[in-house]
Design an enzyme around this catalytic site. Structure first.
Site, PDB file in Angstrom:
ATOM      1  N   LYS A  88     -32.276  -3.422 -23.893  1.00 26.45           N
ATOM      2  CA  LYS A  88     -32.367  -3.790 -22.940  1.00 26.45           C
ATOM      3  C   LYS A  88     -31.474  -5.832 -22.191  1.00 26.45           C
ATOM      4  O   LYS A  88     -32.716  -6.254 -23.063  1.00 26.45           O
ATOM      5  CB  LYS A  88     -34.184  -4.157 -22.369  1.00 26.45           C
ATOM      6  CG  LYS A  88     -33.608  -4.761 -20.650  1.00 26.45           C
ATOM      7  CD  LYS A  88     -33.125  -3.751 -19.802  1.00 26.45           C
ATOM      8  CE  LYS A  88     -32.525  -3.851 -17.938  1.00 26.45           C
ATOM      9  NZ  LYS A  88     -32.241  -3.265 -17.254  1.00 26.45           N
ATOM     10  N   LYS A 131     -35.950   6.540 -12.723  1.00 31.11           N
ATOM     11  CA  LYS A 131     -36.275   6.778 -11.169  1.00 31.11           C
ATOM     12  C   LYS A 131     -37.024   8.645 -11.336  1.00 31.11           C
ATOM     13  O   LYS A 131     -37.887   8.338 -10.775  1.00 31.11           O
ATOM     14  CB  LYS A 131     -35.320   6.842 -10.486  1.00 31.11           C
ATOM     15  CG  LYS A 131     -35.528   5.045 -10.420  1.00 31.11           C
ATOM     16  CD  LYS A 131     -33.589   5.037  -9.215  1.00 31.11           C
ATOM     17  CE  LYS A 131     -33.015   4.139  -8.482  1.00 31.11           C
ATOM     18  NZ  LYS A 131     -32.947   2.929  -9.825  1.00 31.11           N
TER      19      LYS A 131
END
Length: 313
Positions: A128, A275
């Site tokens: 990340k 998601k």
């Protein structure tokens, strides 16, 4: 119905904006207006949100000010961003509820820790990107001095990368549930929560990592026994073959149907992938329904007439 609303970045900062306080307050107010529609319709709402731009700005401020004041570690920066965003949401909720005469839904922001596994593979393979861009020379100097991981980020410069471990549990779940029982509208687990590990003696310690906010939102939804997980973003529905001539918007699918599309590689890790994974986890683990929809159609998505609805088999 108890609804866990997981807000995307557009709920706080729109693309192309500078990110000043006035812009963010305005975006938060528009978001609160949508959520209050749900409250007015009789639903109980728990809110979580992203914090990427905000914590990124805090990290840059840390870097620029480090010669004058000590820089703070990432877990502390995450807590700062939760307080910043939570304050804006609490004030907007309070004002809007008062103006509309809706009593009994006072907002409360909980600075939230989320437990992760210290043996999570993410700690071995950080992915990340966070913070400002540096030259290759400066990045390699930092790596040599600190042991941090840095990468060339798409030719834009070198950036630090940190682990993104899977969330295990919400540390403050009992506090959050107590507030919900008393009728508060709770804002919690902002930015995926502050990642912490628990020692053998039961104590917690913050770690340098970033938890995906939608996956943490699913953990929060389970912790508060939400009936519905609603992930609000800047597109009206989930699509396959996105941005191609063969693009197709998805309306209602079962878990099995959505899992098949996921295995085909339609949902990328940096965008819709987390998601969809969070939505599938929620329904697989006992939730009645999950929805991925646009912020502007929140109530319609809740009622089943908008967004991508993911249902039990």
């Amino acid at each position: 119905m108890r609804v866990l609303v997981a807000l995307g970045g557009n709920a706080i900062l729109q693309r192309g904006q500078k990110g000043n306080a006035a812009e963010q307050r305005d975006n938060v107010q528009k978001t609160v207006d949508q959520i209050v529609r749900m409250i007015r319709a009789g639903h109980e709402v728990v809110v979580t949100h992203g914090n990427g731009p905000q914590v990124g700005a805090i990290l840059i401020q840390n870097e620029l000010g480090s010669t004058s004041v000590p820089a703070m570690p990432m877990d502390v920066c995450g807590a700062e961003s939760q307080g910043l965003i939570g304050y804006m949401f609490c004030q907007s909720f309070h004002n809007t509820l008062a103006l509309e005469g809706l009593s009994g839904h006072e907002p409360a922001c909980v600075v939230t820790q989320v437990e992760v596994d210290p043996a999570d593979p993410a700690f071995v393979h950080p992915t990340k990107p966070v913070g400002p861009f540096y030259t290759e020379e400066a990045a390699k100097k930092r790596m040599a001095e600190t042991g941090e991981f840095w990468i060339d980020d798409a030719g834009r410069g070198w950036r630090r990368v940190v682990p993104s471990p899977d969330p295990k549990s919400i540390v403050e779940k009992d506090v959050i549930n107590s507030l919900l029982e008393k009728g508060f509208t709770v804002i919690a687990s902002g930015g995926g929560g502050i990642p912490v590990i628990r020692g053998a003696d039961g104590t917690y310690q913050g770690v340098e990592a970033v938890i995906d906010k939608d996956l943490a939102g699913e953990r929060l939804a389970a912790a508060v026994k939400a009936d519905l997980l609603m992930i609000l973003t800047d597109v009206p529905r989930v699509a396959i073959n996105y941005n191609t001539p063969n693009q197709k918007w998805l309306e209602k699918l079962t878990v099995t149907e959505m899992e098949a599309l996921e295995k085909e590689g339609h949902f990328k890790a940096g965008s819709m992938g987390p998601k969809v994974r969070a939505a599938l986890r929620f329904v697989r683990n006992g939730g009645s329904r999950a929805v991925i929809a646009s912020l502007e159609q929140a109530l319609e998505a809740l009622e089943g007439s908008a967004g991508t609805q993911i249902l039990k088999d």
